[in-house]
Design a protein around this motif. Structure first.
Motif, PDB file in Angstrom:
ATOM      1  N   PRO B 155       0.799  -1.245   0.000  1.00  0.00           N
ATOM      2  CA  PRO B 155       0.000   0.000   0.000  1.00  0.00           C
ATOM      3  C   PRO B 155       0.824   1.283   0.000  1.00  0.00           C
ATOM      4  O   PRO B 155       0.375   2.306  -0.501  1.00  0.00           O
ATOM      5  CB  PRO B 155      -0.815  -0.124   1.285  1.00  0.00           C
ATOM      6  CG  PRO B 155      -0.949  -1.584   1.498  1.00  0.00           C
ATOM      7  CD  PRO B 155       0.329  -2.197   1.013  1.00  0.00           C
ATOM      8  N   ASP B 156       2.049   1.243   0.537  1.00  0.00           N
ATOM      9  CA  ASP B 156       2.872   2.461   0.560  1.00  0.00           C
ATOM     10  C   ASP B 156       3.517   2.759  -0.792  1.00  0.00           C
ATOM     11  O   ASP B 156       4.011   3.860  -1.009  1.00  0.00           O
ATOM     12  CB  ASP B 156       4.001   2.311   1.599  1.00  0.00           C
ATOM     13  CG  ASP B 156       3.449   2.301   3.002  1.00  0.00           C
ATOM     14  OD1 ASP B 156       2.311   2.784   3.167  1.00  0.00           O
ATOM     15  OD2 ASP B 156       4.126   1.810   3.921  1.00  0.00           O
ATOM     16  N   ASP B 157       3.531   1.755  -1.674  1.00  0.00           N
ATOM     17  CA  ASP B 157       4.236   1.943  -2.950  1.00  0.00           C
ATOM     18  C   ASP B 157       3.484   2.881  -3.877  1.00  0.00           C
ATOM     19  O   ASP B 157       2.256   2.963  -3.846  1.00  0.00           O
ATOM     20  CB  ASP B 157       4.442   0.586  -3.647  1.00  0.00           C
ATOM     21  CG  ASP B 157       5.390  -0.292  -2.860  1.00  0.00           C
ATOM     22  OD1 ASP B 157       6.114   0.250  -2.009  1.00  0.00           O
ATOM     23  OD2 ASP B 157       5.384  -1.512  -3.077  1.00  0.00           O
ATOM     24  N   LYS B 158       4.271   3.529  -4.712  1.00  0.00           N
ATOM     25  CA  LYS B 158       3.683   4.587  -5.531  1.00  0.00           C
ATOM     26  C   LYS B 158       2.749   4.051  -6.614  1.00  0.00           C
ATOM     27  O   LYS B 158       1.791   4.705  -6.995  1.00  0.00           O
ATOM     28  CB  LYS B 158       4.823   5.451  -6.071  1.00  0.00           C
ATOM     29  CG  LYS B 158       5.119   5.463  -7.489  1.00  0.00           C
ATOM     30  CD  LYS B 158       6.308   6.390  -7.733  1.00  0.00           C
ATOM     31  CE  LYS B 158       6.688   6.387  -9.184  1.00  0.00           C
ATOM     32  NZ  LYS B 158       7.893   7.128  -9.471  1.00  0.00           N
ATOM     33  N   GLU B 159       3.010   2.818  -7.097  1.00  0.00           N
ATOM     34  CA  GLU B 159       2.173   2.265  -8.167  1.00  0.00           C
ATOM     35  C   GLU B 159       0.989   1.455  -7.626  1.00  0.00           C
ATOM     36  O   GLU B 159       0.270   0.835  -8.407  1.00  0.00           O
ATOM     37  CB  GLU B 159       3.024   1.356  -9.067  1.00  0.00           C
ATOM     38  CG  GLU B 159       4.205   2.046  -9.730  1.00  0.00           C
ATOM     39  CD  GLU B 159       3.777   3.075 -10.760  1.00  0.00           C
ATOM     40  OE1 GLU B 159       2.691   2.905 -11.343  1.00  0.00           O
ATOM     41  OE2 GLU B 159       4.500   4.064 -10.957  1.00  0.00           O
ATOM     42  N   TYR B 160       0.840   1.417  -6.327  1.00  0.00           N
ATOM     43  CA  TYR B 160      -0.253   0.630  -5.742  1.00  0.00           C
ATOM     44  C   TYR B 160      -1.598   1.162  -6.233  1.00  0.00           C
ATOM     45  O   TYR B 160      -1.829   2.376  -6.233  1.00  0.00           O
ATOM     46  CB  TYR B 160      -0.174   0.707  -4.214  1.00  0.00           C
ATOM     47  CG  TYR B 160      -1.075  -0.251  -3.483  1.00  0.00           C
ATOM     48  CD1 TYR B 160      -0.749  -1.600  -3.380  1.00  0.00           C
ATOM     49  CD2 TYR B 160      -2.248   0.185  -2.892  1.00  0.00           C
ATOM     50  CE1 TYR B 160      -1.568  -2.488  -2.699  1.00  0.00           C
ATOM     51  CE2 TYR B 160      -3.077  -0.691  -2.206  1.00  0.00           C
ATOM     52  CZ  TYR B 160      -2.730  -2.019  -2.110  1.00  0.00           C
ATOM     53  OH  TYR B 160      -3.554  -2.887  -1.447  1.00  0.00           O
ATOM     54  N   LYS B 161      -2.473   0.238  -6.654  1.00  0.00           N
ATOM     55  CA  LYS B 161      -3.662   0.691  -7.381  1.00  0.00           C
ATOM     56  C   LYS B 161      -4.918   0.918  -6.523  1.00  0.00           C
ATOM     57  O   LYS B 161      -5.793   1.685  -6.909  1.00  0.00           O
ATOM     58  CB  LYS B 161      -4.001  -0.339  -8.472  1.00  0.00           C
ATOM     59  CG  LYS B 161      -3.052  -0.250  -9.651  1.00  0.00           C
ATOM     60  CD  LYS B 161      -3.386  -1.301 -10.680  1.00  0.00           C
ATOM     61  CE  LYS B 161      -2.343  -1.312 -11.785  1.00  0.00           C
ATOM     62  NZ  LYS B 161      -2.353  -2.542 -12.545  1.00  0.00           N
ATOM     63  N   LEU B 162      -5.013   0.207  -5.432  1.00  0.00           N
ATOM     64  CA  LEU B 162      -6.268   0.302  -4.660  1.00  0.00           C
ATOM     65  C   LEU B 162      -6.264   1.538  -3.764  1.00  0.00           C
ATOM     66  O   LEU B 162      -5.555   1.578  -2.756  1.00  0.00           O
ATOM     67  CB  LEU B 162      -6.466  -0.965  -3.818  1.00  0.00           C
ATOM     68  CG  LEU B 162      -6.598  -2.263  -4.597  1.00  0.00           C
ATOM     69  CD1 LEU B 162      -6.612  -3.462  -3.664  1.00  0.00           C
ATOM     70  CD2 LEU B 162      -7.870  -2.242  -5.445  1.00  0.00           C
ATOM     71  N   ARG B 163      -6.996   2.517  -4.171  1.00  0.00           N
ATOM     72  CA  ARG B 163      -7.052   3.780  -3.419  1.00  0.00           C
ATOM     73  C   ARG B 163      -8.484   4.043  -2.972  1.00  0.00           C
ATOM     74  O   ARG B 163      -9.432   3.791  -3.718  1.00  0.00           O
ATOM     75  CB  ARG B 163      -6.610   4.952  -4.299  1.00  0.00           C
ATOM     76  CG  ARG B 163      -5.250   4.791  -4.922  1.00  0.00           C
ATOM     77  CD  ARG B 163      -4.158   4.987  -3.896  1.00  0.00           C
ATOM     78  NE  ARG B 163      -2.851   4.933  -4.515  1.00  0.00           N
ATOM     79  CZ  ARG B 163      -1.721   4.773  -3.850  1.00  0.00           C
ATOM     80  NH1 ARG B 163      -1.746   4.638  -2.551  1.00  0.00           N
ATOM     81  NH2 ARG B 163      -0.573   4.742  -4.485  1.00  0.00           N
ATOM     82  N   VAL B 164      -8.585   4.578  -1.780  1.00  0.00           N
ATOM     83  CA  VAL B 164      -9.901   4.880  -1.238  1.00  0.00           C
ATOM     84  C   VAL B 164      -9.937   6.347  -0.810  1.00  0.00           C
ATOM     85  O   VAL B 164      -8.922   6.905  -0.407  1.00  0.00           O
ATOM     86  CB  VAL B 164     -10.226   3.931  -0.055  1.00  0.00           C
ATOM     87  CG1 VAL B 164      -9.235   4.117   1.085  1.00  0.00           C
ATOM     88  CG2 VAL B 164     -11.635   4.120   0.434  1.00  0.00           C
ATOM     89  N   GLN B 165     -11.105   6.920  -0.960  1.00  0.00           N
ATOM     90  CA  GLN B 165     -11.293   8.314  -0.557  1.00  0.00           C
ATOM     91  C   GLN B 165     -10.988   8.442   0.929  1.00  0.00           C
ATOM     92  O   GLN B 165     -11.467   7.650   1.738  1.00  0.00           O
ATOM     93  CB  GLN B 165     -12.756   8.709  -0.834  1.00  0.00           C
ATOM     94  CG  GLN B 165     -12.989  10.174  -0.956  1.00  0.00           C
ATOM     95  CD  GLN B 165     -12.427  10.740  -2.264  1.00  0.00           C
ATOM     96  OE1 GLN B 165     -12.213  10.010  -3.215  1.00  0.00           O
ATOM     97  NE2 GLN B 165     -12.174  12.028  -2.279  1.00  0.00           N
ATOM     98  N   ARG B 166     -10.160   9.419   1.275  1.00  0.00           N
ATOM     99  CA  ARG B 166      -9.801   9.609   2.680  1.00  0.00           C
ATOM    100  C   ARG B 166     -11.045   9.986   3.478  1.00  0.00           C
ATOM    101  O   ARG B 166     -11.828  10.812   3.029  1.00  0.00           O
ATOM    102  CB  ARG B 166      -8.759  10.719   2.805  1.00  0.00           C
ATOM    103  CG  ARG B 166      -7.925  10.660   4.056  1.00  0.00           C
ATOM    104  CD  ARG B 166      -6.874  11.743   4.033  1.00  0.00           C
ATOM    105  NE  ARG B 166      -5.753  11.398   3.183  1.00  0.00           N
ATOM    106  CZ  ARG B 166      -4.733  10.632   3.552  1.00  0.00           C
ATOM    107  NH1 ARG B 166      -4.701  10.118   4.763  1.00  0.00           N
ATOM    108  NH2 ARG B 166      -3.740  10.376   2.729  1.00  0.00           N
ATOM    109  N   SER B 167     -11.214   9.338   4.627  1.00  0.00           N
ATOM    110  CA  SER B 167     -12.400   9.653   5.435  1.00  0.00           C
ATOM    111  C   SER B 167     -12.179  10.958   6.175  1.00  0.00           C
ATOM    112  O   SER B 167     -11.052  11.346   6.471  1.00  0.00           O
ATOM    113  CB  SER B 167     -12.675   8.528   6.433  1.00  0.00           C
ATOM    114  OG  SER B 167     -11.597   8.412   7.306  1.00  0.00           O
ATOM    115  N   GLY B 168     -13.274  11.618   6.496  1.00  0.00           N
ATOM    116  CA  GLY B 168     -13.179  12.912   7.164  1.00  0.00           C
ATOM    117  C   GLY B 168     -13.092  12.804   8.652  1.00  0.00           C
ATOM    118  O   GLY B 168     -13.897  13.346   9.389  1.00  0.00           O
ATOM    119  N   LYS B 169     -12.078  12.002   9.126  1.00  0.00           N
ATOM    120  CA  LYS B 169     -11.933  11.823  10.572  1.00  0.00           C
ATOM    121  C   LYS B 169     -11.374  13.085  11.204  1.00  0.00           C
ATOM    122  O   LYS B 169     -10.497  13.693  10.636  1.00  0.00           O
ATOM    123  CB  LYS B 169     -10.974  10.692  10.879  1.00  0.00           C
ATOM    124  CG  LYS B 169     -11.538   9.331  10.597  1.00  0.00           C
ATOM    125  CD  LYS B 169     -10.498   8.293  10.918  1.00  0.00           C
ATOM    126  CE  LYS B 169     -10.825   6.947  10.337  1.00  0.00           C
ATOM    127  NZ  LYS B 169      -9.796   5.972  10.483  1.00  0.00           N
TER     128      LYS B 169
END
Lengths: 433, 169
Positions: B155-169
């Motif tokens: 997940p830390d890698d730059k080409e990692y594909k699975l991205r989720v909208q950051r929650s508004g915590k």
């Protein structure tokens, strides 16, 4: 004494429990102080009201004690529980996993239902327009254990005499140790081609109002051994992105001794000869939804007062099934070869069905064809279904009124040898629950 | 004297921008974070291809290499599930339901996914079920579960594909 006991319990509590309990105790103390004032005013002569107050307070202490004990129990971590907070990882992972045990306190059954109601009419002589109850299907599965699963379809269905009967259409115990070998035993849908394994006893899952007449059920005039009782092995063939699969089956086959015999030999096989079926298919990763395959089925039929008849069914298909698009193409030939006779009877058939979804609407079109020789030694004399030549188009519209309810309107035009063409119209409500 | 707070503010803004830039350069926008695919710690799998991940999530692959049955755990509808539907399943919620009903009906899908509400529940489930696989935001990962590489990337890698909208915590 009770109050002292309560305060002792209090000291042993976790911080958050202490807070809850502290509030309760403060409230209690306030009540007790008020009560004490009242006692002072009327010392030595407690009235009934005072007795009731004391009783009420003692009961309340009892309730609070019970609640505290309950909260403490809930707070205490169990051996199998994972850490609740991200900041507190488990100290050690279980080195060995305990064998799976059946939880006797809960049911293992999962039940899903399917049903349909149809209003239909056609121009066939003697037919009337009718509302028809379709099959009420209770699809029952159970995760017996990690490697065993139970699956069944129990179908309630009305016959042409309007009486409702019950059939166990599928009953399978599946053993699945890995992706390459799954073994099932029981009553299953024979893996002849595509349609018979992809669609079972639910019209809701199918695009059209009914099955292609090649794949019609035995008790509806179908000519194939749709159901079989026996064993079935299936699984992946290591083939990388080609996605090859196999299915190998051995079962009793379809009854052929008499036209009155139940088609599916559930309990007793009329002979010692078994029916075998082998199917191979590929699901290449490169083309999403594509499946191509073929199957070969072999049985020996033993009609009364006739020579044995070898039955061979070859099927080949290519389908693309995606959520928004479907294109099914399947062809087969049924070969009946009476022993000792020179004549062999071939019945070819095919169907092609295409549909595309536009929002909740899915228009579809199907063309189907089957051509059985008039003097086939099995279909007419034994199965009592002289199917002959039958072909024609069907066009329809499916509307998904909700994720569980579909309304379908379908028009059929069917040409039948030696008969007038039949026009049919059906309106169907199919649902799952 | 009055200029000092303004200079400090600008300085703080510059530092903030500097700190933010590397993550933006890695293909992860400020409004997104990675969605980690997690399995039980005892699972020997380290890496899955996108195609394998899709097969697992569709129920087409039902066993791990160690023979354990795969149990998929999904989260209730929300940004994480939306990412999974879009990037792994490539279908909507209704199509997903139909897929599993159909798969269970044909017997090709052995078990339907379990659905849980929170990342804590997902982690607990995966911790307790050796064959489980699920997903949580990268920030919700802890030592109780194991993160699997997807196409060789974490997940830390730059080409990692699975991205989720950051929650508004």
């Amino acid at each position: 004494m009770k109050l002292q006991k309560f305060l002792t319990v209090q000291i042993l509590l976790a911080p958050e429990l202490k807070m809850i309990a502290a509030r309760s105790v403060s409230l209690l103390l306030a009540i007790l102080v008020s009560a004490a004032g009242l006692f002072a005013q009327q010392a030595g002569n407690p009235t009934n009201a005072e007795k009731q107050t004391i009783q009420m307070l003692m009961e309340r202490i009892d309730r609070l004690e019970a609640r505290v004990a309950q909260l403490e129990g809930a707070k205490r971590p169990t051996a199998s529980e994972a850490p609740a907070q991200a900041s507190s990882p488990p100290e050690s992972m279980p080195s060995t996993v305990e064998p799976e045990r059946m939880d006797l306190s809960k049911t293992l059954l999962h039940i899903r239902g399917f049903g349909d109601v149809t209003y239909h009419g056609d121009t066939r002589k003697g037919d009337t327009t009718s509302f028809s109850l379709g099959q009420l299907n209770l699809f029952v599965t159970s995760d017996v254990s990690e490697k065993f699963k139970f699956l069944s379809e129990i179908v309630f269905e009305a016959g042409t005499d309007n009486a409702v009967g019950v059939d166990v259409e599928r009953l399978l115990l599946q053993y699945a140790p890995n992706d390459y070998f799954n073994l099932s035993a029981g009553r299953y849908h024979t893996a002849i081609g595509y349609y018979n394994t992809a669609y079972h006893h639910s019209t809701w899952l199918q695009t059209a109002t009914g099955r292609p007449f090649l794949f019609e059920f035995e008790d509806k005039g179908g000519i194939l051994p749709i159901h079989n009782v026996g064993v079935s092995a299936s699984g992946l063939i290591p083939s990388g992105s080609l996605g090859l699969h196999y299915v190998a089956e051995a079962g009793n086959g379809r009854a052929s001794s008499s036209s009155r015999a139940e088609a599916v030999q559930n309990l007793v096989d009329e002979n010692n000869l078994k029916a075998f079926n082998l199917a191979l298919f590929a699901r290449p990763e490169k083309i999403r939804g594509l499946q191509v395959g073929f199957s070969g089925y072999r049985d020996v039929l033993t009609p009364l007062n006739q020579a044995r008849i070898g039955e061979t069914i070859f099927d080949a298909y290519g389908v693309i099934v995606r959520p928004n698009f479907e294109w099914l193409n399947e062809a087969l030939v049924i070969r009946h070869a009476p022993q000792g006779a020179s004549r062999i009877f071939h019945t070819p058939g095919f169907y092609s069905q295409i549909s595309k979804r536009f929002g909740s609407y899915r228009p579809y079109f199907r063309y189907q064809y089957v051509n059985a020789p008039d003097n086939d030694p099995i279909f007419g004399p034994v199965y009592n279904t002289p199917i002959g030549l039958r072909h024609g188009p069907s066009a329809g519209l499916r509307y998904d009124a909700s994720e569980s309810v579909a309304v379908k309107l379908q028009y059929d035009y069917t040409l039948v040898r030696h008969q007038q063409a039949i026009n049919g119209l059906a309106l169907q409500l199919g649902f799952t629950f | 004297m009055q200029r000092a707070p303004r200079v400090l503010s600008l300085l703080a803004l510059a530092v903030l921008t500097f700190l933010t830039l590397p993550s933006l350069a890695q293909g992860q926008t400020a409004s997104e974070e990675s969605l980690a695919i997690t399995v039980n710690q005892s699972n020997p799998v380290e890496n899955l291809s996108s195609a394998e991940l899709r097969k697992i999530f569709l129920g087409e692959k039902s066993h791990w290499t160690n023979g354990r049955r795969i149990t998929l755990v999904m989260m209730d509808p929300g940004p994480e599930r939306k990412t999974v539907l879009r990037d792994i399943y490539r279908m909507n919620e209704n199509d997903l339901n139909n897929h599993f009903i159909h798969g269970l009906f044909t017997g090709e899908v052995f078990v339907s996914p379990k659905t849980l509400a929170t990342p804590v529940e997902v982690r607990k489930f995966i911790f307790n079920v050796p064959g489980a696989i699920g997903y949580v935001r990268a920030g919700d990962v802890d030592a109780s579960v194991k993160v699997v590489r997807i196409d060789g990337r974490l997940p830390d890698d730059k080409e990692y594909k699975l991205r989720v909208q950051r929650s508004g915590k």
